[in-house]
Design a protein around this motif. Structure first.
Motif, PDB file in Angstrom:
ATOM      1  N   THR A  21     -24.992   2.115  -5.001  1.00 34.65           N
ATOM      2  CA  THR A  21     -24.476   1.407  -6.178  1.00 34.65           C
ATOM      3  C   THR A  21     -23.391   0.410  -5.793  1.00 34.65           C
ATOM      4  O   THR A  21     -22.744   0.554  -4.755  1.00 34.65           O
ATOM      5  N   GLU A  22     -23.194  -0.572  -6.643  1.00 34.47           N
ATOM      6  CA  GLU A  22     -22.100  -1.526  -6.397  1.00 34.47           C
ATOM      7  C   GLU A  22     -20.813  -1.067  -7.081  1.00 34.47           C
ATOM      8  O   GLU A  22     -19.799  -1.743  -7.024  1.00 34.47           O
ATOM      9  N   ARG A  23     -20.869   0.086  -7.737  1.00 36.35           N
ATOM     10  CA  ARG A  23     -19.690   0.594  -8.434  1.00 36.35           C
ATOM     11  C   ARG A  23     -18.930   1.616  -7.578  1.00 36.35           C
ATOM     12  O   ARG A  23     -18.483   2.650  -8.073  1.00 36.35           O
ATOM     13  N   VAL A  41      -8.704  10.481  -9.328  1.00 34.63           N
ATOM     14  CA  VAL A  41      -8.191  11.134 -10.543  1.00 34.63           C
ATOM     15  C   VAL A  41      -8.117  12.648 -10.320  1.00 34.63           C
ATOM     16  O   VAL A  41      -7.138  13.296 -10.702  1.00 34.63           O
ATOM     17  N   ALA A  49       0.324  15.270 -10.092  1.00 36.31           N
ATOM     18  CA  ALA A  49       0.727  15.298 -11.509  1.00 36.31           C
ATOM     19  C   ALA A  49       1.666  16.474 -11.766  1.00 36.31           C
ATOM     20  O   ALA A  49       2.602  16.364 -12.564  1.00 36.31           O
ATOM     21  N   LEU A 102      -4.726  14.894 -10.453  1.00 37.52           N
ATOM     22  CA  LEU A 102      -4.533  15.952 -11.454  1.00 37.52           C
ATOM     23  C   LEU A 102      -4.476  17.345 -10.834  1.00 37.52           C
ATOM     24  O   LEU A 102      -3.616  18.159 -11.188  1.00 37.52           O
ATOM     25  N   ALA A 126     -12.452   6.028  -7.452  1.00 31.81           N
ATOM     26  CA  ALA A 126     -11.367   6.204  -8.434  1.00 31.81           C
ATOM     27  C   ALA A 126     -11.509   7.544  -9.148  1.00 31.81           C
ATOM     28  O   ALA A 126     -10.516   8.215  -9.450  1.00 31.81           O
ATOM     29  N   PHE A 127     -12.765   7.958  -9.407  1.00 30.12           N
ATOM     30  CA  PHE A 127     -13.023   9.257 -10.029  1.00 30.12           C
ATOM     31  C   PHE A 127     -12.473  10.378  -9.134  1.00 30.12           C
ATOM     32  O   PHE A 127     -11.801  11.301  -9.611  1.00 30.12           O
ATOM     33  N   ALA A 164     -15.380   2.643  -8.693  1.00 31.45           N
ATOM     34  CA  ALA A 164     -15.347   3.591  -9.812  1.00 31.45           C
ATOM     35  C   ALA A 164     -15.568   5.018  -9.287  1.00 31.45           C
ATOM     36  O   ALA A 164     -14.898   5.956  -9.717  1.00 31.45           O
ATOM     37  N   VAL A 165     -16.494   5.165  -8.326  1.00 32.75           N
ATOM     38  CA  VAL A 165     -16.802   6.489  -7.762  1.00 32.75           C
ATOM     39  C   VAL A 165     -15.563   7.045  -7.054  1.00 32.75           C
ATOM     40  O   VAL A 165     -15.165   8.204  -7.257  1.00 32.75           O
ATOM     41  N   GLY A 197       2.086   1.712  -3.400  1.00 31.45           N
ATOM     42  CA  GLY A 197       0.949   2.155  -4.212  1.00 31.45           C
ATOM     43  C   GLY A 197       0.666   3.641  -4.056  1.00 31.45           C
ATOM     44  O   GLY A 197       0.361   4.336  -5.029  1.00 31.45           O
ATOM     45  N   LEU A 249       0.843  -1.218   0.000  1.00 29.43           N
ATOM     46  CA  LEU A 249       0.000   0.000   0.000  1.00 29.43           C
ATOM     47  C   LEU A 249       0.870   1.257   0.000  1.00 29.43           C
ATOM     48  O   LEU A 249       0.547   2.246  -0.656  1.00 29.43           O
TER      49      LEU A 249
END
Lengths: 257, 256
Positions: free
Chosen positions: B162-164, B174, B183, B178, B170-171, B167-168, B32, B29
């Motif tokens: 949601t099961e995502r 990002v 970055a 940035l 990770a958004f 993704a939420v 990472g 970790l």
């Protein structure tokens, strides 16, 4: 190949049943790639060349990275995500009992077809990069890029499976995050790293073969020695992984023993 | 209040013990978390005009990243999916204590296990920090730690709907990458991106404490940065409370 095709078809039908997930995955792939392109834009707002790479060449590399990562996320990651766990808790038994190669079944049987969106977007970024460079690659360059990209995917598979296979000896070892972190180094050309790290990323964990060399081939033309080195590296890593897997299986005692 | 502090301390201690067996995973970790700032460092070392302090800046970013890392999409969101949150709801304590304790425990382990990596980078790039600048950065690090926890915890509560959830989150990751200073340092962003990044909360989670530690900010920039950090901490605190209240109404588990 037939097994792979059937598994992909099943996964695709399952994935298309959940349209909202498709939207989520496509949106995330778009945002991640847009961020990568923006990061390149920020750097090239300050300089014309990054370790000998122009903005257009960098875009081709970013696109190649997204293309290969998308293929990896589609065909390998769903199976590899919990491979160590399967070895640990004995679920690997399922694959050992089936009349096909256990390593292929255990590492490529599950797919995430929606992640292919990332690969498609990656191709778009490559085309954008080539447009910036005003370069039309020769069929030989495109062929070389395709061979190198597939070799990169093979190396990604071999290194992931190799690290996961260590669970045969050390069940609590989970190196998936480490592999993911090392994979991220492929976002930029290996030329930006120091001498020792560059050598490490060429021969020990060949990120160079995954993104740098394919992008170089596409934008600067094919080079036979690079192609041969990549294929050799891919073969060595795949053979090493298969050997490790076989040795590991001899130690494997299953869930019920 | 004293009871809450004691409960948090107990939870942190319990989680420290719990995570002590997973030290090898914690090392991965650490790597990472460090890889994105390291990439930034390698890139900007090749850019003329990035400034002599770029090595120190990115070392500070690595330290801040380790001290503020949040994994509620793996810990708390999984507890929602598996139904374990139900057990936390039955306890006579604020439900945030569990995720907060686990968050702090993981961070403490990561900072400890990240020392060799930080030392290696410090030696490799040759860094220098003024003690006063480090002192000025300390409150910003605490605010960054609170902000990042609130941000990721709020996003992780998407698991109620949601099961995502990955993704939420990770958004959000990002955006931190940035606009947060990983970055590129805020000062090297082109306008109007630089101004936008200064007003959003992401710089306060990563780049602002690092900029303070390096000592590149004027007093006015420091004051503005602190004001923005405190504003967003309050906003995200309200968002977290709101998301919890809405989410828990939707929540049902086995037998509920």
């Amino acid at each position: 190949m037939r097994l792979l095709g059937t598994a992909f078809s099943l996964s695709l039908r399952r994935a298309l049943a959940y349209r909202t997930n498709l939207f989520f995955d496509a949106l995330l792939a778009l945002v991640e790639l847009a961020a990568s392109v923006a990061a390149v834009g920020i750097v090239f707002a300050r300089t014309g060349l990054l370790a000998g790479w122009s903005a257009g060449q960098m875009l081709a590399l970013v696109g190649t990275f997204a293309f290969i990562t998308g293929l990896r996320a589609t065909f390998l990651d769903p199976s590899l995500a919990d491979l160590s766990q399967q070895i640990r808790d004995g679920r690997l038994d399922t694959y050992l009992l089936q009349p096909a190669s256990s390593v292929l079944l255990a590492t490529t049987a599950r797919h995430a077809p929606l992640a292919l969106v990332q690969s498609l977007l990656g191709i778009g970024v490559i085309i954008f990069g080539l447009h910036e460079l005003a370069v039309v690659p020769s069929p030989l360059a495109v062929g070389g890029w395709a061979v190198l990209a597939l070799t990169g995917l093979l190396i990604g598979w071999a290194t992931s499976v190799g690290l996961a296979s260590l669970a045969f000896w050390a069940p609590r070892l989970s190196l998936g995050v480490l592999h993911g972190a090392a994979w991220e180094l492929g976002r930029y050309p290996v030329d930006i790293y120091g001498r020792w790290l560059r050598r490490l990323l060429t021969f020990a964990f060949p990120v160079a073969a995954v993104t740098t060399w394919p992008a170089q081939t596409l934008t600067r033309g094919p080079d036979l020695s690079t192609l041969l080195t990549a294929v050799l590296l891919g073969s060595v890593f795949a053979a090493g992984t298969l050997l490790l897997w076989r040795r590991g299986l001899r130690r494997y005692t299953g869930a019920t023993s | 209040m004293r009871r809450i502090v004691r409960l948090v301390r107990l939870e942190i201690w319990r989680q420290i013990i719990g995570w002590s067996g997973a030290w090898w995973f914690l090392v991965t970790l650490v790597i990472g978390q460090a890889v994105a700032p390291l990439l930034g460092l390698f890139v900007w070392l090749h850019v003329p005009g990035a400034g002599a302090q770029i090595g120190s800046y990115y070392l500070a970013v690595i330290c801040v990243a380790l001290m503020t890392a949040s994994f509620e999409n793996h810990t708390f969101a999984q507890a929602i999916y598996s139904g374990e949150v139900a057990a936390a709801l039955l306890r006579p304590q604020a439900p945030v204590i569990g995720p907060l304790g686990e968050n702090v425990a993981i961070r403490l382990w990561m900072v400890l296990l990240g020392i060799p990596l930080v030392a290696l980078v410090a030696v490799a790039v040759g860094v220098s920090f003024a003690p006063l600048a480090l002192l000025a950065a300390l409150p910003a690090v605490i605010l960054a730690a609170a902000l990042r926890f609130l941000f990721v915890w709020t996003l992780a509560m998407a698991a109620f709907w949601t099961e995502r959830v990955h993704a939420v989150v990770a958004f959000g990751g990002v955006l931190i990458l940035l606009l947060g200073g990983s970055a590129a340092p805020n000062a090297l962003l082109p306008d109007p991106l630089r101004t936008i990044a200064q007003l959003l909360p992401f710089r306060s989670m990563l780049g602002f404490p690092a900029e303070l530690a390096v000592g590149t900010l004027t007093s006015a920039d420091m004051a503005a940065g602190y004001a923005i950090s405190m504003f967003w901490t309050a906003v995200l605190g309200c968002c977290a409370i709101g998301a919890w209240r809405l989410g828990i109404r939707r929540y049902s588990t086995v037998g509920a």
